[in-house]
Design an enzyme around this catalytic site. Structure first.
Site, mmCIF file in Angstrom:
data_model
loop_
_atom_site.group_PDB
_atom_site.id
_atom_site.type_symbol
_atom_site.label_atom_id
_atom_site.label_comp_id
_atom_site.label_asym_id
_atom_site.label_seq_id
_atom_site.Cartn_x
_atom_site.Cartn_y
_atom_site.Cartn_z
ATOM 1 N N ASP A 34 0.877 -1.185 0.000
ATOM 2 C CA ASP A 34 0.000 0.000 0.000
ATOM 3 C C ASP A 34 0.907 1.224 0.000
ATOM 4 O O ASP A 34 1.107 1.873 1.023
ATOM 5 C CB ASP A 34 -0.882 -0.048 1.262
ATOM 6 N N THR A 58 2.984 4.723 -1.972
ATOM 7 C CA THR A 58 2.848 5.892 -2.830
ATOM 8 C C THR A 58 3.135 5.469 -4.276
ATOM 9 O O THR A 58 3.442 4.306 -4.555
ATOM 10 C CB THR A 58 3.841 6.977 -2.365
HETATM 11 N N1 SAM Z 1 -3.396 4.988 -0.630
HETATM 12 C C1 SAM Z 1 -2.267 5.699 -1.022
HETATM 13 C C2 SAM Z 1 -2.092 5.893 -2.491
HETATM 14 O O1 SAM Z 1 -2.314 4.981 -3.294
HETATM 15 O O2 SAM Z 1 -1.696 6.992 -2.848
HETATM 16 C C3 SAM Z 1 -1.042 5.206 -0.328
HETATM 17 C C4 SAM Z 1 -1.113 5.710 1.059
HETATM 18 S S1 SAM Z 1 0.137 5.301 2.184
HETATM 19 C C5 SAM Z 1 0.163 6.843 3.032
HETATM 20 C C6 SAM Z 1 1.629 5.255 1.262
HETATM 21 C C7 SAM Z 1 2.845 5.013 2.148
HETATM 22 O O3 SAM Z 1 3.875 4.362 1.420
HETATM 23 C C8 SAM Z 1 3.474 6.281 2.727
HETATM 24 O O4 SAM Z 1 3.210 6.357 4.099
HETATM 25 C C9 SAM Z 1 4.978 6.108 2.432
HETATM 26 O O5 SAM Z 1 5.794 6.498 3.517
HETATM 27 C C10 SAM Z 1 5.063 4.619 2.150
HETATM 28 N N2 SAM Z 1 6.241 4.188 1.389
HETATM 29 C C11 SAM Z 1 6.734 4.715 0.252
HETATM 30 N N3 SAM Z 1 7.852 4.053 -0.118
HETATM 31 C C12 SAM Z 1 8.059 3.092 0.812
HETATM 32 C C13 SAM Z 1 9.058 2.087 0.981
HETATM 33 N N4 SAM Z 1 10.074 1.947 0.120
HETATM 34 N N5 SAM Z 1 8.949 1.255 2.063
HETATM 35 C C14 SAM Z 1 7.930 1.381 2.953
HETATM 36 N N6 SAM Z 1 6.973 2.328 2.834
HETATM 37 C C15 SAM Z 1 7.032 3.163 1.772
#
Ligand code: SAM
Length: 283
Positions: free
Chosen positions: A160, A162
């Site tokens: 889930d 970004t």
């Molecule tokens: N529902 C959302 C969308 O599709 O736009 C996604 C929401 S959620 C807030 C996305 C999360 O992915 C963020 O909190 C971000 O910190 C996390 N994220 C991005 N790259 C990441 C990585 N390499 N490992 C773990 N988390 C990651």
């Protein structure tokens, strides 16, 4: 992202289209070591979280995305007990996963603790299950975490994240999928948010090809509305031993409430639009 007057505007790169939400006020802004996070109060969609100029969620429509990310994969696995969420820092998917009584442990691995801390403050309804003893929150890069995880140690893996730029880029790549396949073993189920079927068909077709190359026997894409994401239409891609089928009787008889997900919605979301069928068979 542009703030024009009292409107938040997200321009979809390359698509020459934009989504606008009328704002009431900015509630918070933080530049973490990984990304730029903003929280707003909007006129008609409740609270809004924005990361690096892109809508992450609003109070009003996040239930569609979070329910589809969690329940479709959990009802596809025969007996999901050990779940890992990579990303998901707002904790909305975590809350949905924890509705399944058979789940024994959910580890959430998000790279950015600031997202979770802001969500706890501004989206408390999404974080209400964070103190469930089955939930464990860890703050680390999902790409590194998966490399170190034991083979066959996870039943359902939910990505889930970004969009595939910045810290999430490595989560949309074949080496990551190979590591996921190893950690999930023969029976594990993988699901990843896979962008807009209309605007990002290239990302979707590459994802199917990379998942197959990584050793997943079958792949399937669920599509569903998501009014505040580019094009208003979003998707999640499943991979595993037989992801075109799911536990329909259990999904129909589920004892917990949902506002979007039902067994019939799951079945319908698996239907592949003709243009996507063509794009996938050409790739
Ligand atoms: N529902 C959302 C969308 O599709 O736009 C996604 C929401 S959620 C807030 C996305 C999360 O992915 C963020 O909190 C971000 O910190 C996390 N994220 C991005 N790259 C990441 C990585 N390499 N490992 C773990 N988390 C990651």
């Amino acid at each position: 992202m542009a703030l024009e007057g009292d409107w938040f505007t997200e321009v979809a790169p390359g698509a020459e289209m934009a989504l606008g939400l009328k704002l009431r006020k900015k509630l918070a802004e933080e530049r973490s070591p990984y990304q730029h996070i903003e929280i707003y109060d909007t006129e008609s969609f409740g609270r809004l979280m924005v990361i690096d100029g892109c809508v992450m969620l609003t109070s009003r429509d996040n239930f569609i995305y979070h329910e589809m990310m969690a329940h479709a994969a959990l009802f596809t696995h025969a007996n999901p007990r050990r779940v890992v969420i990579i990303g998901g820092g707002d904790c909305g998917t975590l809350k949905e996963v924890l509705k399944h009584p058979g789940v024994e442990h959910v580890l959430q691995v998000d790279i950015d603790e600031a997202v979770t801390r802001l969500s706890e403050k501004y989206f408390p309804e999404l974080c209400e299950s964070n103190s469930d003893p089955r939930a464990e929150l860890s703050f680390a890069d999902g790409v590194k975490w998966i490399e170190a995880a034991d083979a066959g140690s996870v039943d359902v893996l939910i990505v889930d994240s970004t969009d595939p730029v910045g810290p999430a880029e490595g989560l949309f790549a074949e080496p990551f999928y190979r590591a996921c396949r190893r950690v999930l073993g023969e029976r594990g189920i993988f699901v990843q948010q896979s962008e807009s079927p209309l605007l990002h068909t290239d990302i979707l077709t590459k994802m199917h090809a990379d998942l197959s190359a990584a050793g997943f026997a079958t792949t399937a894409t669920l599509s569903f509305p998501q009014p505040t994401y580019p094009s208003g239409w979003w998707s999640a891609t499943l991979a595993g031993p037989n992801v075109g089928e799911f536990r329909q009787t259990a999904a129909t008889a589920k004892r917990f409430p949902t506002r979007y997900y039902t067994a019939a919605v799951h079945q319908a979301a698996l239907a592949r639009p003709a243009f996507l069928e063509d794009a996938l068979s050409e790739s």
